[in-house]
Design an enzyme around this catalytic site. Structure first.
Site, PDB file in Angstrom:
ATOM      1  CE  LYS A   1      -8.829  27.584  19.624  1.00 26.94           C
ATOM      2  NZ  LYS A   1      -8.899  29.039  19.873  1.00 26.94           N
TER       3      LYS A   1
HETATM    4  N1  PMP Z   1      -9.255  34.333  17.102  1.00 22.62           N
HETATM    5  C1  PMP Z   1      -8.517  33.659  17.993  1.00 22.62           C
HETATM    6  C2  PMP Z   1      -7.076  33.995  18.107  1.00 22.62           C
HETATM    7  C3  PMP Z   1      -9.101  32.669  18.794  1.00 22.62           C
HETATM    8  O1  PMP Z   1      -8.365  31.997  19.677  1.00 22.62           O
HETATM    9  C4  PMP Z   1     -10.473  32.408  18.674  1.00 22.62           C
HETATM   10  C5  PMP Z   1     -11.128  31.381  19.549  1.00 22.62           C
HETATM   11  N2  PMP Z   1     -11.116  30.111  18.983  1.00 22.62           N
HETATM   12  C6  PMP Z   1     -11.205  33.130  17.719  1.00 22.62           C
HETATM   13  C7  PMP Z   1     -10.575  34.087  16.955  1.00 22.62           C
HETATM   14  C8  PMP Z   1     -12.663  32.857  17.501  1.00 22.62           C
HETATM   15  O2  PMP Z   1     -12.819  31.614  16.856  1.00 22.62           O
HETATM   16  P1  PMP Z   1     -14.123  30.739  17.075  1.00 22.62           P
HETATM   17  O3  PMP Z   1     -15.262  31.612  16.782  1.00 22.62           O
HETATM   18  O4  PMP Z   1     -13.971  29.623  16.100  1.00 22.62           O
HETATM   19  O5  PMP Z   1     -14.092  30.280  18.496  1.00 22.62           O
END
Ligand code: PMP
Length: 311
Positions: free
Chosen positions: A156
Site C-alpha cells: 500500500k
Molecule cells: N485491494 C486494494 C487496492 C486495497 O486497497 C485493499 C485494502 N487494503 C484490498 C485490496 C484488500 O486488502 P485487505 O483485505 O488486506 O484489506
C-alpha cells in the site's frame, strides 16, 4: 477520552499529531500505509484486532521497496498498536491506520536515500464501509491498475492510491458504488480497496497475485475459510471482464469492506441481483471469525481492552 496517536515515538492526543507542509510524503506520496480493523466484541467488552501481524509484514515489504527504515520490528509495531488502541478506549468497531512516511521537510528532491523516515499510527471509529446486505452496483473502470513496473501494486504505497482514487471517484460520480479495475492485459484485477471473487458452477475464482492485485489479507482469510469450512474449490486464475457478467455470485473482500456482495456490474444483474447463498454463508463465517467468536481462528485476533482510566 480523547483519541490517542503514536506519533514521533510518543503517545499524544490525535489532534496534536501533525506534520509540516514541506513534508516529502505530503507532496509525493512517499509513504506506505495499512488499514487494520479492530472489531468490537460486546460480550467480552474488548476489541479484536484482526491479523495485525500480517498487515505489518505487508507494510514492511512496502517500506523495503520505498527505502523506508523503521526502528521497530513487527512485534514492536503490534505492541505499540495495542497500547494506542487501549489508550483510546473505543467501545465500537475501529479502523487502525499505520503510516510510514518520508518525513524530511524538503521538497526539491526525488531521491529517497537522503530523506528521514517517520511512523504514525492512530485509530478512528469505523462502521460499515459499504452496504453489507444490499448488493453493490459496480462498473468496470476505464482506469487501469498499474503494472509492477510502474508503481508496484502489491503493497500500500500512498502515491499509488491516486489510481484507486480516480477510479472510485469517477464510479461514484457516475452513480455506481464501486469500480472494478482491469490490468493492462485486460484481465479483471480488483476493486479500488477490495479484492474480487466470482462464483461460477460451484467454484470460486479470484485473480492471481501476478495480475497486479494487492495480496489482500481478507482475500487470504476468505480463501482459507471457503476451503476449510465449506470445502469450496478455489481457483486463482485470470478472470475475463465478460465473466463478471455471467457469474452466479460476485463479492468483494477487504479490511474496510469486509465481505461485500455485488449485485450488478455495468448494469447487468449478477444472479437475481441480491446477495447469493454462498456469499451469505461465507460472510456469516467471516464475521464470527473477525470478532473473535470462533476459537479455531482466535490466533488471528489480538485482544485490546479499552482502558477506563488513562495511565
Ligand atoms: N485491494 C486494494 C487496492 C486495497 O486497497 C485493499 C485494502 N487494503 C484490498 C485490496 C484488500 O486488502 P485487505 O483485505 O488486506 O484489506
Amino acid at each position: 477520552m480523547p483519541p490517542i496517536a503514536f506519533h514521533k515515538g510518543e503517545y499524544i492526543p490525535l489532534e496534536q499529531a501533525s506534520v509540516g507542509v514541506m513534508t516529502h510524503a505530503l507532496h509525493y506520496g512517499t509513504a506506505v500505509f495499512e488499514g487494520i480493523r479492530g472489531n468490537w466484541n460486546s460480550e467480552e467488552e474488548l476489541s479484536y484486532i484482526f491479523r495485525m501481524r500480517d498487515h505489518y509484514e505487508r507494510m514492511l515489504r512496502g517500506c523495503a521497496l520505498m527505502h523506508l527504515k523503521l526502528p521497530y520490528s513487527v512485534d514492536e509495531l503490534c505492541d505499540i498498536t495495542v497500547e494506542m488502541v487501549e489508550r483510546c478506549g473505543y467501545t465500537e468497531d475501529i479502523y487502525i491506520r499505520p503510516l510510514a512516511y518520508k518525513s524530511t521537510e524538503r521538497v526539491a528532491t526525488l531521491n529517497l536515500h537522503t530523506l528521514d523516515d517517520g511512523f504514525t499510527v492512530f485509530a478512528i471509529p469505523f462502521g460499515a464501509y459499504m452496504d453489507l446486505e444490499a448488493a453493490a452496483h459496480c462498473c468496470t473502470s476505464s482506469w487501469r491498475r498499474p503494472e509492477d513496473t510502474m508503481i508496484p501494486p502489491g503493497t500500500k504505497i500512498s502515491g499509488g492510491y491516486v489510481n484507486n482514487i480516480l477510479a472510485k471517484s469517477d464510479a461514484v460520480a457516475a452513480g455506481f458504488d464501486e469500480a472494478i479495475l482491469l490490468n493492462q492485459a485486460g484481465f479483471v484485477c480488483e476493486g479500488t480497496g477490495e479484492n474480487l471473487f466470482i462464483l461460477r458452477n460451484g467454484k470460486l475464482a479470484t485473480p492471481p497475485l501476478d495480475d497486479n492485485i494487492l495480496p489482500g489479507i481478507t482475500r487470504s482469510t476468505v480463501m482459507d475459510i471457503a476451503y476449510n469450512e465449506m470445502r469450496l474449490e478455489i481457483e486463482e486464475r485470470h478472470i475475463l471482464r465478460s465473466e463478471l457478467y455471467i457469474a452466479d455470485e460476485l463479492f468483494l473482500t477487504g479490511t474496510a469492506a469486509h465481505l461485500t456482495p455485488v449485485g450488478k456490474v455495468d448494469n447487468r444483474s449478477i444472479g437475481d441481483g441480491n446477495m447469493g447463498p454462498v456469499t451469505r454463508a461465507l460472510q456469516t463465517l467471516y464475521f464470527d471469525i473477525v470478532r473473535g467468536r470462533n476459537p479455531k481462528y482466535r490466533h488471528w485476533c489480538t485482544p485490546a481492552s479499552p482502558r477506563l482510566v488513562k495511565a
